[in-house]
Design an enzyme around this catalytic site. Sequence first.
Site, mmCIF file in Angstrom:
data_model
loop_
_atom_site.group_PDB
_atom_site.id
_atom_site.type_symbol
_atom_site.label_atom_id
_atom_site.label_comp_id
_atom_site.label_asym_id
_atom_site.label_seq_id
_atom_site.Cartn_x
_atom_site.Cartn_y
_atom_site.Cartn_z
ATOM 1 N N GLN A 171 41.481 52.776 26.834
ATOM 2 C CA GLN A 171 40.682 51.664 27.346
ATOM 3 C C GLN A 171 39.697 51.203 26.275
ATOM 4 O OE1 GLN A 171 38.533 52.845 30.831
ATOM 5 N NE2 GLN A 171 37.909 54.814 29.985
ATOM 6 N N HIS A 193 43.417 47.963 28.492
ATOM 7 C CA HIS A 193 42.506 47.935 29.641
ATOM 8 C C HIS A 193 41.759 46.603 29.672
ATOM 9 C CE1 HIS A 193 38.891 48.764 32.114
ATOM 10 N NE2 HIS A 193 39.655 49.622 32.765
ATOM 11 N N ASP A 235 43.066 45.768 33.301
ATOM 12 C CA ASP A 235 42.341 45.975 34.554
ATOM 13 C C ASP A 235 41.475 44.748 34.803
ATOM 14 O OD1 ASP A 235 40.909 46.851 36.743
ATOM 15 O OD2 ASP A 235 40.499 48.834 35.917
ATOM 16 N N GLU A 270 46.214 45.855 36.728
ATOM 17 C CA GLU A 270 45.513 46.772 37.623
ATOM 18 C C GLU A 270 44.474 46.026 38.452
ATOM 19 O OE1 GLU A 270 42.893 50.930 37.411
ATOM 20 O OE2 GLU A 270 44.064 50.266 35.667
ATOM 21 N N ASP A 304 44.036 50.601 42.285
ATOM 22 C CA ASP A 304 42.891 51.463 41.978
ATOM 23 C C ASP A 304 41.938 51.410 43.167
ATOM 24 O OD1 ASP A 304 40.699 52.812 41.039
ATOM 25 O OD2 ASP A 304 40.388 51.593 39.264
ATOM 26 N N GLN A 326 46.947 54.379 40.301
ATOM 27 C CA GLN A 326 45.993 55.104 39.476
ATOM 28 C C GLN A 326 45.418 56.242 40.328
ATOM 29 O OE1 GLN A 326 41.920 55.573 37.002
ATOM 30 N NE2 GLN A 326 42.328 53.511 37.705
ATOM 31 N N LYS A 328 42.841 58.399 40.508
ATOM 32 C CA LYS A 328 41.525 58.434 39.865
ATOM 33 C C LYS A 328 40.907 59.792 40.144
ATOM 34 C CE LYS A 328 38.004 54.929 38.939
ATOM 35 N NZ LYS A 328 38.730 54.097 37.975
#
Length: 417
Positions: A171, A193, A235, A270, A304, A326, A328
């Site tokens: 990222q 990212h 993202d 994302e 996410d 994802q 997390k």
Amino acid sequence: MQIKDVILTPGHGAFFYDDQAAIRAGVGQDGFIYVGDPVTPGFQSIRVPAACLSIGLVLADDTIVWGDMMGVQYSGAGGRDPLFHAGQIMDLTSEVIVPRLLNTDSSHFLDACSRAFEFSEGERLPLSIEYGVSQALLSAAAHAARSTMAEVICAEFGLPLPQRRVPIYCQSGDAREVNVDKMILKSVDVLPHGLINSRSKFGADGHTFIDFVRWVARRVREIGQPEYSPVLHFDVYGWIGLEIGLNPQKISDFISKVSDAVPEFTLNIESPADFGSTQAQVDNYAQIVAILDGRGSRARIVVDERCNTLEDVRLFAEAKATHLVQIKTPDVGSIADTARAVLICKENNVGAYVGGSCSETDVSARASVHVSVASQADMMLAKPGMGVDEGLTIVGNEQNRLLAVLKRRRTQPHNVA
């Protein structure tokens, strides 16, 4: 291998905790600081230095193994646990967890987790506690077995010793251009990212974002090795829905437009939109997946927000409401549940991305590598921090060392207790 004492000590996470709602509302920045009042409960300012709480388990042979508890960067957003406060977590850990751990046999990882994470006063413990304590318990079980943490996961879940390398995703943080160049020069598997977390970064009708996607693709061709073809992963923190509208057809059309701009690459998007609840997210993401798949698109969506716990992962996977989840890690809780989440995704032919947060630590990152490789996730995050070099070094080198050990194990078998 009994636990005879427990050590707790506060520490630093690798980045910051940020109030996502305040940032999304369009606050300004003064250098590294966001200017304005926080919106999410628990935040005293919009950007707060990330904290962690380390737990050390003193084993019967006086070895000390560690795990780290922390929250994620955007704590309190998308149904997540509230902002992490090390002092409060230390008090709760001392009161509830430490008595459960003392004299526990740590050689059986899943049994030890089950004992430690029983509900307290009818409620589940904060997920940050589960995450950090489970790292330490996994390390303890590996020490007892004289093995790697990955081998413990394989033994506990009945998995074969892995041979495949798990692709690594980096990222960029806000230093997008410089960090994209770093990723390309280091031939990162999945990038960048992009931190598309505000209207200014997304642009009117998404034009700024599409321009950035085109630039990344062009930069790969300009400075990357001739055969290098990474997955492009962005993202967007719900900004497609915020800017284009919460309509699955329109969101799918926009994603297709982005994918068409970089036709030679696989594209991951994302968090394209936040529909306000887990069930609404499942229902609408399932429609987006169906539309994109019906078109034969090279674009994939990644969930996410609103997909936090193991139960959430199961909902999305079984409903085919995403191409990748994802997972997390601090939001899932026990690192055993991260392994379970990967296996649920695989059972449902959904991609498993073992992620986490820039606010994590070196200890939690290394533990995540072992679970990712053991369960053979589809990709894993280079963490912690918002730079490229540090996270890639920690995660990449840990994976390389682990795979070298496992290769040796296959030629010189080693029994895991």
